[in-house]
Each structure stands twice: as structure tokens, then as C-alpha cells.
Design a protein around this motif. Structure first.
Motif, PDB file in Angstrom:
ATOM      1  N   VAL A  37       9.112  -9.069  -5.840  1.00 53.44           N
ATOM      2  CA  VAL A  37       9.716  -7.827  -5.344  1.00 53.44           C
ATOM      3  C   VAL A  37       9.343  -6.659  -6.248  1.00 53.44           C
ATOM      4  O   VAL A  37       8.977  -5.578  -5.775  1.00 53.44           O
ATOM      5  CB  VAL A  37      11.250  -7.970  -5.250  1.00 53.44           C
ATOM      6  N   LEU A  38       9.410  -6.873  -7.560  1.00 56.93           N
ATOM      7  CA  LEU A  38       9.069  -5.807  -8.510  1.00 56.93           C
ATOM      8  C   LEU A  38       7.590  -5.450  -8.454  1.00 56.93           C
ATOM      9  O   LEU A  38       7.214  -4.302  -8.718  1.00 56.93           O
ATOM     10  CB  LEU A  38       9.445  -6.243  -9.933  1.00 56.93           C
ATOM     11  N   ILE A  39       6.742  -6.423  -8.115  1.00 55.09           N
ATOM     12  CA  ILE A  39       5.304  -6.151  -7.993  1.00 55.09           C
ATOM     13  C   ILE A  39       5.012  -5.339  -6.738  1.00 55.09           C
ATOM     14  O   ILE A  39       4.182  -4.419  -6.745  1.00 55.09           O
ATOM     15  CB  ILE A  39       4.516  -7.480  -7.982  1.00 55.09           C
ATOM     16  N   ILE A  40       5.694  -5.668  -5.649  1.00 53.89           N
ATOM     17  CA  ILE A  40       5.450  -4.991  -4.376  1.00 53.89           C
ATOM     18  C   ILE A  40       6.029  -3.579  -4.362  1.00 53.89           C
ATOM     19  O   ILE A  40       5.513  -2.684  -3.686  1.00 53.89           O
ATOM     20  CB  ILE A  40       6.050  -5.825  -3.220  1.00 53.89           C
ATOM     21  N   LEU A  41       7.089  -3.347  -5.117  1.00 53.47           N
ATOM     22  CA  LEU A  41       7.826  -2.084  -5.071  1.00 53.47           C
ATOM     23  C   LEU A  41       6.950  -0.848  -5.271  1.00 53.47           C
ATOM     24  O   LEU A  41       7.042   0.107  -4.488  1.00 53.47           O
ATOM     25  CB  LEU A  41       8.949  -2.123  -6.113  1.00 53.47           C
ATOM     26  N   PRO A  42       6.064  -0.789  -6.287  1.00 49.43           N
ATOM     27  CA  PRO A  42       5.218   0.418  -6.444  1.00 49.43           C
ATOM     28  C   PRO A  42       4.312   0.669  -5.251  1.00 49.43           C
ATOM     29  O   PRO A  42       4.072   1.827  -4.886  1.00 49.43           O
ATOM     30  CB  PRO A  42       4.397   0.107  -7.706  1.00 49.43           C
ATOM     31  N   LEU A  43       3.805  -0.398  -4.622  1.00 48.48           N
ATOM     32  CA  LEU A  43       2.936  -0.228  -3.462  1.00 48.48           C
ATOM     33  C   LEU A  43       3.695   0.388  -2.296  1.00 48.48           C
ATOM     34  O   LEU A  43       3.174   1.270  -1.596  1.00 48.48           O
ATOM     35  CB  LEU A  43       2.348  -1.581  -3.055  1.00 48.48           C
ATOM     36  N   ILE A  44       4.923  -0.059  -2.088  1.00 48.57           N
ATOM     37  CA  ILE A  44       5.739   0.492  -0.998  1.00 48.57           C
ATOM     38  C   ILE A  44       6.047   1.960  -1.250  1.00 48.57           C
ATOM     39  O   ILE A  44       5.932   2.805  -0.350  1.00 48.57           O
ATOM     40  CB  ILE A  44       7.039  -0.319  -0.847  1.00 48.57           C
ATOM     41  N   TYR A  98       3.249  -5.838 -16.671  1.00 52.86           N
ATOM     42  CA  TYR A  98       3.401  -4.617 -15.868  1.00 52.86           C
ATOM     43  C   TYR A  98       2.602  -3.474 -16.500  1.00 52.86           C
ATOM     44  O   TYR A  98       1.887  -2.743 -15.807  1.00 52.86           O
ATOM     45  CB  TYR A  98       4.878  -4.239 -15.763  1.00 52.86           C
ATOM     46  N   LEU A  99       2.722  -3.344 -17.813  1.00 47.76           N
ATOM     47  CA  LEU A  99       1.995  -2.294 -18.519  1.00 47.76           C
ATOM     48  C   LEU A  99       0.492  -2.498 -18.410  1.00 47.76           C
ATOM     49  O   LEU A  99      -0.265  -1.539 -18.192  1.00 47.76           O
ATOM     50  CB  LEU A  99       2.420  -2.271 -19.982  1.00 47.76           C
ATOM     51  N   ASN A 100       0.039  -3.742 -18.536  1.00 41.50           N
ATOM     52  CA  ASN A 100      -1.394  -4.036 -18.403  1.00 41.50           C
ATOM     53  C   ASN A 100      -1.913  -3.645 -17.018  1.00 41.50           C
ATOM     54  O   ASN A 100      -2.998  -3.059 -16.894  1.00 41.50           O
ATOM     55  CB  ASN A 100      -1.652  -5.525 -18.654  1.00 41.50           C
ATOM     56  N   SER A 101      -1.148  -3.972 -15.999  1.00 42.19           N
ATOM     57  CA  SER A 101      -1.568  -3.634 -14.633  1.00 42.19           C
ATOM     58  C   SER A 101      -1.605  -2.130 -14.419  1.00 42.19           C
ATOM     59  O   SER A 101      -2.499  -1.613 -13.742  1.00 42.19           O
ATOM     60  CB  SER A 101      -0.612  -4.277 -13.616  1.00 42.19           C
ATOM     61  N   ILE A 102      -0.646  -1.418 -15.003  1.00 41.73           N
ATOM     62  CA  ILE A 102      -0.627   0.042 -14.877  1.00 41.73           C
ATOM     63  C   ILE A 102      -1.860   0.646 -15.550  1.00 41.73           C
ATOM     64  O   ILE A 102      -2.515   1.545 -15.001  1.00 41.73           O
ATOM     65  CB  ILE A 102       0.665   0.618 -15.481  1.00 41.73           C
ATOM     66  N   ILE A 103      -2.181   0.155 -16.748  1.00 39.09           N
ATOM     67  CA  ILE A 103      -3.345   0.683 -17.482  1.00 39.09           C
ATOM     68  C   ILE A 103      -4.631   0.436 -16.702  1.00 39.09           C
ATOM     69  O   ILE A 103      -5.445   1.349 -16.492  1.00 39.09           O
ATOM     70  CB  ILE A 103      -3.426   0.041 -18.878  1.00 39.09           C
ATOM     71  N   VAL A 104      -4.833  -0.801 -16.266  1.00 36.41           N
ATOM     72  CA  VAL A 104      -6.059  -1.146 -15.535  1.00 36.41           C
ATOM     73  C   VAL A 104      -6.146  -0.357 -14.232  1.00 36.41           C
ATOM     74  O   VAL A 104      -7.191   0.222 -13.898  1.00 36.41           O
ATOM     75  CB  VAL A 104      -6.115  -2.661 -15.263  1.00 36.41           C
ATOM     76  N   SER A 105      -5.054  -0.308 -13.478  1.00 31.00           N
ATOM     77  CA  SER A 105      -5.058   0.380 -12.180  1.00 31.00           C
ATOM     78  C   SER A 105      -5.319   1.874 -12.349  1.00 31.00           C
ATOM     79  O   SER A 105      -6.059   2.475 -11.561  1.00 31.00           O
ATOM     80  CB  SER A 105      -3.726   0.162 -11.460  1.00 31.00           C
TER      81      SER A 105
END
Length: 295
Positions: A267-274, A90-97
Motif C-alpha cells: 500500500v505504501l509503495i502504491i500510494l505515491p503512484l496514485i 523508500y529513500l533509495n527508490s526516491i533517489i533513483v526515480s
């Protein structure tokens, strides 16, 4: 005689008006019914995803599928963080994004403003070349780009995922250019007369007026980066550097798939997008609707 004709015509008009109202009502009801049916079809997989994330493993893959769990099991969400390093992913995806969105917005806005407002020889030619890159499949450049990053020693780092965003995106440059061309030139001319330079006009006048389009670019860029699977798969080898798109595969073993935790992770992956979509929905719709006004 004329009064009699008017009285005779009145019931006919009333009948026509009544039939038109009934026809519009039937059309409205049919439209809403069709929308409800289509919405149900599209939302069913998402509801099933949430329901499955709350089911025990023996109930997760029952057929026919059910939306509401017979036994509510929140342990799947706990297992998401215990079975794999989900927090790290999750942290890696946040940093990259974050850095991709930052690079995309900065570079695309500057280049788009140049194409929209700064006059120069060959401007339209280079803009056509830029648009032509959108027609080039990414598979064509995948191997040469990989070789370049390999020579630079960037393999198994976040740099191949982040650095290209600082060189702009053809689609976002086109989107922003179209929006910038709708801004009245009189505002920039007044700023020139007041002694403001080109970059000052871009930063103080154009960007504040372009908030909807900039937010649209940021949302789309974040969504594509957050969901990206191919490029992290190509450039990342270390499990500790996986993004969410790769990390979710860790729930799939050679002989066993942990369906409950996998659905909970989804669900946790989709949640920030929603959340981001509902927060920025107003700007997103406005940004899309106001582009393309001028060529």
C-alpha cells in the motif's frame, strides 16, 4: 385532407421518438452497468490489499477472502519499518526515480526536438534506426551491458540504473517528437527574427508549450522506475542499497511470509503512484491525446 394526414402522422412520429429515447436510455444503463461490473472486478484486488494490510496475521489468509477486517490492526504499518529497513528502501527508490526522471526528460526532449525541427542529412534514417531499437528485446543486450558496467566498476551502485536515462529513451523521444511537430513553425520563425538561437527557442518557446507531453513522459518514467524489479535485482547486491521492489521481498522468509506487513508495504509503495496520477491526470490525458498528430 392534408391536415388529417398530418394529424395521423404525428402519433407515429411521437411513438418513434419515444421508442428512440427508451432505446438510448437502455443503452446508457447497460453501458454504465457494464462499467460498474468491470470496475468492481479491477478494483477488488486493490481493496483486498488495503483490507489485508489492516488484518492480523491469522485473519490475513482466510478463505474466502474478505474486504473488511474483523479486527482492525494498524500494527502492520509499524512492523513495515521495524522488520526491515523500509525507510532506507523508500529513500533509495526516491533517489533513483528522481535522477532517472531528470535524465529521461532532459535527454529525450533535446533529442526529440532535434528530430522534429533541426534539418540534416540522414535525419529520417537515424530516426528509423532509433525506432528499430524499440523492437530489440532487453534480454538481448542484458549480458553485454552488464559486462560493460562491471568493467566500469559500477556494480552494486545506483549508476547502472541512473546513467542510461541520460542517453534518452526511444519511446519517449518518439512521443515528444510527435508533439513537437504539432507546434506551429511560425512561432519559431518569429523568434529567429527577434534574434533567438536554436536552444533559446527550444527552452523559451517549445518547452513551455509542451508541458502536457513533458509531464506525461515524467509520470511514465517515474512509474516504470518506481516499479522496476529486474534491473535493481541484477545490479544491486547490498541490502542497504535495495529499492522498494527488492526490499518488499524481505518480508518473505524461507518458511514464513509476513502477509500483513507485506500488504501494508505494498500500500505504501502504491500510494505515491496514485497521488501523482491524480495530480497529473489532466496533463497525462492531454499529453497522450495530442501526440501523433503529424508524422
Amino acid at each position: 385532407m392534408e391536415i388529417a394526414e398530418v394529424k395521423a402522422a404525428s402519433p407515429v412520429k411521437e411513438k418513434k421518438t419515444r421508442s428512440m429515447k427508451v432505446g438510448k436510455r437502455i443503452e446508457r444503463i447497460s453501458t454504465y452497468a457494464l462499467l460498474v461490473i468491470l470496475s468492481t472486478v479491477f478494483i477488488f484486488p486493490f481493496l483486498w490489499l488495503i483490507g489485508t494490510s489492516l488484518k492480523p496475521e491469522n485473519e490475513a489468509m482466510t478463505f474466502p477472502p474478505t474486504l473488511i477486517p474483523k479486527v482492525w490492526d494498524f500494527a502492520n504499518y509499524k512492523d513495515v519499518f521495524t522488520l526491515v529497513s523500509f525507510g532506507k528502501y523508500y529513500l533509495n527508490s526516491i533517489i533513483v526515480s528522481f535522477f532517472v526522471v531528470l535524465g529521461t526528460v532532459l535527454s529525450s526532449t533535446i533529442v526529440a526536438y532535434g528530430f522534429a525541427r533541426i534539418k540534416g542529412k540522414g535525419r529520417n534514417f537515424w530516426f528509423v534506426i532509433l525506432l528499430g531499437t524499440m523492437m530489440l528485446p532487453p534480454q538481448v543486450t542484458m549480458i553485454p551491458v552488464y559486462m560493460i558496467f562491471s568493467k566500469l566498476g559500477w556494480i552494486n551502485t545506483f549508476l547502472p540504473l541512473i546513467v542510461p536515462s541520460f542517453f534518452g529513451s526511444a519511446y519517449f523521444i518518439f512521443l515528444l517528437r510527435q508533439f513537437f511537430k504539432t507546434i506551429p513553425k511560425e512561432l519559431e520563425e518569429s523568434a529567429y527574427l527577434d534574434g533567438c538561437g536554436t536552444f533559446g527557442i527550444f527552452w523559451r518557446i517549445v518547452l513551455p508549450l509542451s508541458v502536457p507531453s513533458v509531464i506525461t513522459v515524467a509520470l511514465l518514467s517515474f512509474m516504470w522506475t518506481w516499479n522496476d524489479f529486474l534491473y535493481p535485482l541484477i545490479y544491486l547486491n547490498d541490502d542497504a542499497k535495495y529499492t522498494l521492489a527488492l526490499g518488499i521481498l524481505q518480508f518473505k522468509g524461507a518458511l514464513l511470509i509476513e502477509w500483513g506487513p507485506m500488504m501494508a508495504a505494498s500500500v505504501l509503495i502504491i500510494l505515491p503512484l496514485i497521488i501523482l496520477f491524480f495530480v497529473g491526470q489532466k496533463y497525462f490525458v492531454q499529453g497522450i491525446a495530442t501526440t501523433g498528430g503529424k508524422g
